[in-house]
Design an enzyme around this catalytic site. Structure first.
Site, short mmCIF file in Angstrom:
data_model
loop_
_atom_site.label_atom_id
_atom_site.label_comp_id
_atom_site.label_asym_id
_atom_site.label_seq_id
_atom_site.Cartn_x
_atom_site.Cartn_y
_atom_site.Cartn_z
N VAL A 1 0.87 -1.18 0.00
CA VAL A 1 0.00 0.00 0.00
C VAL A 1 0.90 1.23 0.00
CG1 VAL A 1 -1.81 1.26 1.22
CG2 VAL A 1 -1.76 -1.24 1.32
N CYS A 2 0.61 2.17 -0.87
CA CYS A 2 1.33 3.43 -0.93
C CYS A 2 2.84 3.18 -1.11
CB CYS A 2 1.04 4.23 0.34
SG CYS A 2 1.44 5.99 0.25
#
Length: 318
Positions: free
Chosen positions: A104-105
């Site tokens: 994520v990210c």
């Protein structure tokens, strides 16, 4: 009922929503009969970690003691910029043992540093895509989508895109009804398609400094089916066409024509995803005029025709 194990890696400076967002999705899905996710968190030494927001998270244990999971999730946050070498070594050793790798990210930076993204098409937060591509040339970085699936590797853009990706994984594993109910419970969409741009057309472009041009940007987004030629827009902005074209590009970073293209494409995509309107009606409402003109725009920008795009990404039941 087969239980699917999920291990979330924690470290100093992790972003809390990157952790809690996907975990809430998997936990929500586990409330359904026949669905079970065993959710675990672990840090290098098992000690609590302080998130970038100041929140403290207490892991379930140490990474070294965690069994190989079905899904290894690496969140992002400020702590990915200068990670502990021991953390990178652990991911390098244990990443290949997981059935699925998810970031994520800026968690993608950790996976890349550990050599887990070489040869894969990936994405990350828009502000770090250039850094990821430059630092790790063996990684194929796509800066546009909110998430990307490439084999056993799945990467997502900033924060809430991790929820979109988790919903997509739940839908793939357990069906649309489960994922839709979880999305409704979390009051989020099911689901933004993975290739949806991280920015809308308005956010991709800079906001104009002068008020008349700012108002015009907003007006264009609300009237994609209007006459949006340079001459018509210049008249609305009360500028000569030549002056308007120069000023618009200088203040937004896009030519008027390119900006209009993005607005119309975004409108057409939204209508294909969220309505049952026919392609002919959508082409008119989006300013293309004819289905053939819209088809050419879709093939050029997205590599797929509108009908195929709708089949893959519609948010309403067929």
């Amino acid at each position: 009922m087969k239980q699917r194990s999920v291990l979330v890696v924690l470290f100093e400076g992790v972003q809390s929503l990157d952790v809690s967002g996907p975990m809430e999705v998997f936990a929500g899905a586990s409330r359904f009969p026949g669905v079970a996710y065993d959710l675990r968190t672990a840090s290098l030494d098992g000690a609590p970690v302080r998130c970038s927001s100041g929140l403290t998270l207490v892991p379930d244990g140490r990474l070294v003691d965690a069994p190989a999971p079905d899904l290894l999730l690496v969140p992002g946050g400020a702590g990915t910029r200068s990670p502990a070498p021991e953390l990178v070594d652990w991911i390098r050793t244990h990443g290949p043992r997981a059935r699925q790798l998810v970031s994520v990210c800026t968690g993608a930076l950790l996976l890349a540093e550990a050599g887990q993204l070489d040869g894969h098409r990936v994405t990350t937060h828009w502000s770090f895509c250039e850094t990821l591509a430059r630092t790790y040339p063996a990684v194929r970085v796509d800066p546009d989508p909110i998430f990307v699936r490439d084999g056993r590797v799945a990467t997502s853009a900033g924060v809430t895109a991790g929820i979109d990706l988790a919903l997509a994984l739940v839908e793939e594993e357990h069906g649309r009804d489960v994922a839709l109910t979880v999305a409704r419970h979390l009051v989020v969409f099911l689901r933004r398609p993975g290739n949806q741009a991280q920015f809308s057309a308005q956010l991709t472009a800079q906001t104009a400094v002068r008020e008349p041009l700012r108002e015009l940007q907003h007006w264009i987004s609300e009237h994609p089916d209007a006459d949006l030629s340079v001459e018509a827009l210049a008249e609305r902005a009360r500028l000569s066409p030549r002056h308007f074209a120069r000023a618009f590009q200088a203040e937004t970073g896009l030519t008027p024509g390119r900006y209009v293209e993005r607005v119309r494409l975004e409108q057409a995509r939204r209508l294909l995803e969220d309505t049952t309107d026919g392609v002919s009606g959508i082409s008119r409402a989006s300013g293309y005029g004819t289905p053939e003109a819209m088809r050419r725009a879709f093939v050029k920008a997205l590599g797929t025709a509108p009908a195929e795009y709708r089949r893959r990404f519609r948010s309403l039941p067929a």
